[in-house]
Motif scaffolding. Structure first.
Motif, mmCIF file in Angstrom:
data_model
loop_
_atom_site.group_PDB
_atom_site.id
_atom_site.type_symbol
_atom_site.label_atom_id
_atom_site.label_comp_id
_atom_site.label_asym_id
_atom_site.label_seq_id
_atom_site.Cartn_x
_atom_site.Cartn_y
_atom_site.Cartn_z
ATOM 1 N N LEU A 175 38.224 38.793 37.868
ATOM 2 C CA LEU A 175 37.522 37.884 38.769
ATOM 3 C C LEU A 175 37.600 36.443 38.278
ATOM 4 O O LEU A 175 37.918 35.526 39.055
ATOM 5 C CB LEU A 175 36.062 38.314 38.922
ATOM 6 C CG LEU A 175 35.241 37.506 39.934
ATOM 7 C CD1 LEU A 175 35.899 37.536 41.312
ATOM 8 C CD2 LEU A 175 33.814 38.029 39.998
ATOM 9 N N SER A 176 37.326 36.208 37.000
ATOM 10 C CA SER A 176 37.378 34.835 36.474
ATOM 11 C C SER A 176 38.796 34.284 36.539
ATOM 12 O O SER A 176 39.001 33.097 36.849
ATOM 13 C CB SER A 176 36.849 34.781 35.041
ATOM 14 O OG SER A 176 37.622 35.608 34.185
ATOM 15 N N TRP A 177 39.786 35.132 36.263
ATOM 16 C CA TRP A 177 41.184 34.694 36.364
ATOM 17 C C TRP A 177 41.526 34.336 37.809
ATOM 18 O O TRP A 177 42.182 33.316 38.066
ATOM 19 C CB TRP A 177 42.113 35.793 35.853
ATOM 20 C CG TRP A 177 43.561 35.529 36.094
ATOM 21 C CD1 TRP A 177 44.384 34.707 35.382
ATOM 22 C CD2 TRP A 177 44.368 36.084 37.154
ATOM 23 N NE1 TRP A 177 45.656 34.711 35.933
ATOM 24 C CE2 TRP A 177 45.664 35.544 37.011
ATOM 25 C CE3 TRP A 177 44.103 36.983 38.187
ATOM 26 C CZ2 TRP A 177 46.701 35.879 37.871
ATOM 27 C CZ3 TRP A 177 45.130 37.314 39.056
ATOM 28 C CH2 TRP A 177 46.416 36.763 38.894
ATOM 29 N N THR A 178 41.069 35.144 38.766
ATOM 30 C CA THR A 178 41.343 34.891 40.174
ATOM 31 C C THR A 178 40.749 33.562 40.621
ATOM 32 O O THR A 178 41.387 32.795 41.361
ATOM 33 C CB THR A 178 40.784 36.031 41.043
ATOM 34 O OG1 THR A 178 41.396 37.268 40.647
ATOM 35 C CG2 THR A 178 41.074 35.788 42.517
ATOM 36 N N LEU A 179 39.558 33.263 40.180
ATOM 37 C CA LEU A 179 38.928 31.990 40.528
ATOM 38 C C LEU A 179 39.751 30.813 39.995
ATOM 39 O O LEU A 179 39.913 29.798 40.665
ATOM 40 C CB LEU A 179 37.503 31.943 39.993
ATOM 41 C CG LEU A 179 36.521 32.905 40.668
ATOM 42 C CD1 LEU A 179 35.173 32.870 39.944
ATOM 43 C CD2 LEU A 179 36.353 32.581 42.139
#
Length: 254
Positions: free
Chosen positions: A122-126
């Protein structure tokens, strides 16, 4: 350079490794002239130019840009760069149409969302969204000007065809430096990987995972003990040992 824009390391004389935000690029220096290998996300354009100035050069000093493969995290800044400076871009002939966005071999948002429960995804996607990772802007690339041997560019890089991650992926051997730019065929880390050291990327990123694993043979025999990957830190290790480690890690990569 500022911490936010990545760190520039002179891995060996004339070979500069730039750790960008979640992706790396390489600058080869020969006198007043440079070769750039890959260029990060669209949002990395300022960091890319800053990395060139950090080593005492100007963006205009780049004589050619080499692309390992045409994923947005490796070519995203190049439309801006080439528009500003007119620098030619080269890649394997089988990757030219991919760079032109005649087709796209890249993980889809739906596939990424299906893995959002995994640590780090999730943090990478953001970050990817913030960096312009959904861009499909084309890059006009030319096929390598010669079919084999070193290219007539600063650093004398030698393309090594390594299909699988994409159909036209290339690594670049730097014989004089004892180094290999491995792109995404062999990495040493990633924001969504819990592993450390030489490894394949998670399977969702590969167009053909089995072909990518077979392509490791193409770099295993190179005379190099310095790995310059597309993701993860630079690593000093004989490339044959790194390939063995990556193969052993493959069963642990989701």
């Amino acid at each position: 350079m500022s911490a936010s824009s990545g760190a520039v390391v002179e891995a060996t004389e004339g070979v500069h490794f730039v750790g960008g935000a979640h992706v790396n690029w390489v600058i080869l220096e020969e006198g007043e002239d440079l070769t750039l290998i890959d260029g990060g996300y669209p949002g990395d354009i300022d960091a890319l130019e800053e990395s060139i100035r950090h080593i005492g050069h100007r963006p205009e000093d780049v004589r050619g840009i080499l692309v390992t493969h045409a994923h947005v995290d490796h070519i995203g800044s190049l439309p801006r760069f080439t528009e500003r400076y007119g620098t030619p871009v080269y890649t394997d002939g089988r990757e030219v149409a991919h760079a032109a966005r005649e087709y796209v071999q890249q993980v889809t948002p739906a596939t990424i969302l299906s893995q959002a429960w995994r640590p780090g995804v999730l943090s990478w996607t953001l970050h990817v969204l913030k960096a312009g990772g959904t861009s499909k802007e084309p890059v006009k690339a030319l096929p390598f000007p010669r079919e084999e041997g070193p290219l007539d560019l600063p650093g004398r890089p030698v393309p090594v065809f390594t299909p699988g991650h994409t159909s036209g992926h290339s690594c670049y051997h730097l014989p004089e430096a004892g180094a290999v730019v491995t792109g995404d065929t062999l990495v040493t880390g990633h924001a969504i990987s819990r592993l450390e050291g030489p490894q394949p990327l998670p399977s969702i990123f590969h167009h053909d995972r089995e072909a990518m694993l077979a392509s490791l043979d193409a770099i295993a025999g190179l005379d190099a003990d310095l790995l310059l990957p597309g993701h993860g830190p630079l690593t000093r290790m004989p490339v044959a040992e790194a390939v063995d480690t990556a193969r052993a890690m493959a069963s642990r990569v989701w």
